[in-house]
Enzyme design. Sequence first.
Site, mmCIF file in Angstrom:
data_model
loop_
_atom_site.group_PDB
_atom_site.id
_atom_site.type_symbol
_atom_site.label_atom_id
_atom_site.label_comp_id
_atom_site.label_asym_id
_atom_site.label_seq_id
_atom_site.Cartn_x
_atom_site.Cartn_y
_atom_site.Cartn_z
ATOM 1 N N LYS A 10 40.089 30.725 50.699
ATOM 2 C CA LYS A 10 39.285 31.192 49.567
ATOM 3 C C LYS A 10 38.057 30.305 49.349
ATOM 4 O O LYS A 10 37.967 29.200 49.903
ATOM 5 C CB LYS A 10 40.175 31.251 48.324
ATOM 6 C CG LYS A 10 41.313 32.288 48.444
ATOM 7 C CD LYS A 10 42.078 32.420 47.142
ATOM 8 C CE LYS A 10 43.179 33.467 47.246
ATOM 9 N NZ LYS A 10 43.880 33.653 45.952
ATOM 10 N N TYR A 50 41.707 43.742 45.940
ATOM 11 C CA TYR A 50 42.691 43.374 44.917
ATOM 12 C C TYR A 50 42.955 44.528 43.945
ATOM 13 O O TYR A 50 43.403 44.282 42.812
ATOM 14 C CB TYR A 50 42.224 42.139 44.149
ATOM 15 C CG TYR A 50 42.418 40.830 44.890
ATOM 16 C CD1 TYR A 50 43.702 40.338 45.167
ATOM 17 C CD2 TYR A 50 41.335 40.056 45.292
ATOM 18 C CE1 TYR A 50 43.892 39.132 45.829
ATOM 19 C CE2 TYR A 50 41.513 38.831 45.957
ATOM 20 C CZ TYR A 50 42.805 38.382 46.209
ATOM 21 O OH TYR A 50 42.993 37.184 46.857
ATOM 22 N N ASN A 113 43.110 29.016 44.174
ATOM 23 C CA ASN A 113 44.331 28.461 44.762
ATOM 24 C C ASN A 113 44.303 28.405 46.283
ATOM 25 O O ASN A 113 45.324 28.530 46.949
ATOM 26 C CB ASN A 113 45.566 29.193 44.225
ATOM 27 C CG ASN A 113 45.559 30.672 44.539
ATOM 28 O OD1 ASN A 113 44.630 31.170 45.165
ATOM 29 N ND2 ASN A 113 46.594 31.373 44.124
ATOM 30 N N HIS A 116 44.978 32.948 50.467
ATOM 31 C CA HIS A 116 45.697 34.199 50.233
ATOM 32 C C HIS A 116 46.779 34.339 51.296
ATOM 33 O O HIS A 116 46.582 33.915 52.433
ATOM 34 C CB HIS A 116 44.732 35.389 50.335
ATOM 35 C CG HIS A 116 45.429 36.717 50.358
ATOM 36 N ND1 HIS A 116 45.848 37.335 49.206
ATOM 37 C CD2 HIS A 116 45.833 37.509 51.389
ATOM 38 C CE1 HIS A 116 46.453 38.479 49.521
ATOM 39 N NE2 HIS A 116 46.456 38.603 50.839
ATOM 40 N N GLU A 127 45.798 44.965 54.582
ATOM 41 C CA GLU A 127 44.805 43.912 54.378
ATOM 42 C C GLU A 127 44.104 43.534 55.675
ATOM 43 O O GLU A 127 42.893 43.301 55.684
ATOM 44 C CB GLU A 127 45.495 42.690 53.755
ATOM 45 C CG GLU A 127 45.966 42.978 52.325
ATOM 46 C CD GLU A 127 46.849 41.896 51.721
ATOM 47 O OE1 GLU A 127 47.285 42.071 50.573
ATOM 48 O OE2 GLU A 127 47.097 40.872 52.388
#
Length: 138
Positions: A10, A50, A113, A116, A127
């Site tokens: 990320k 998302y 965080n 993913h 995905e």
Amino acid sequence: MGNQTFTMIKPDAFADGHSGAILDMIIKAGFSIKAMKLLRITAEQAGQFYAVHKERPFYNDLCNYMSSGPIIAAVLEKENAVADFRKLIGATNPADAAEGTVRKLFAKSIEANAVHGSDSDENAHIESDFYFSKLERV
Ligand code: IDP
Ligand code: MG
């Protein structure tokens, strides 16, 4: 038991220079890279990715965050890939992540965080197809 999962490094982890360390952990954990690219997505594209979270209070922030800088997207292969990768990255909230996990080491917050990881074999396929064509996979 599926053998592939999908991951993203990320924006926070990429910007902080943790991509090499994270990829090293992934490879040393026994995953092989089947596809990988560096790219930047728009908030709209993040919103599509998302979409399952669109009713959640953090959805808009999450879409803005995921479009705030470059990310690395990758398809990974290993026996039991989805579950083993979730174990390697740790809990969504780094405060709850186990010692030695990617999120414990590199995540800044529950939102930023670091990585993913797909939550099911079905979503791993969806995905991966969102980011990669057949020609972009080895
Ligand atoms: P996961 O990434 O561990 O599967 P999800 O519940 O699928 O967690 O949430 C997707 C992403 O949305 C998380 O990785 C995180 O970046 C963000 N997120 C999840 N819960 C919260 C929250 O309570 N506040 C802010 N962001 C969140
Ligand atoms: Mg998830």
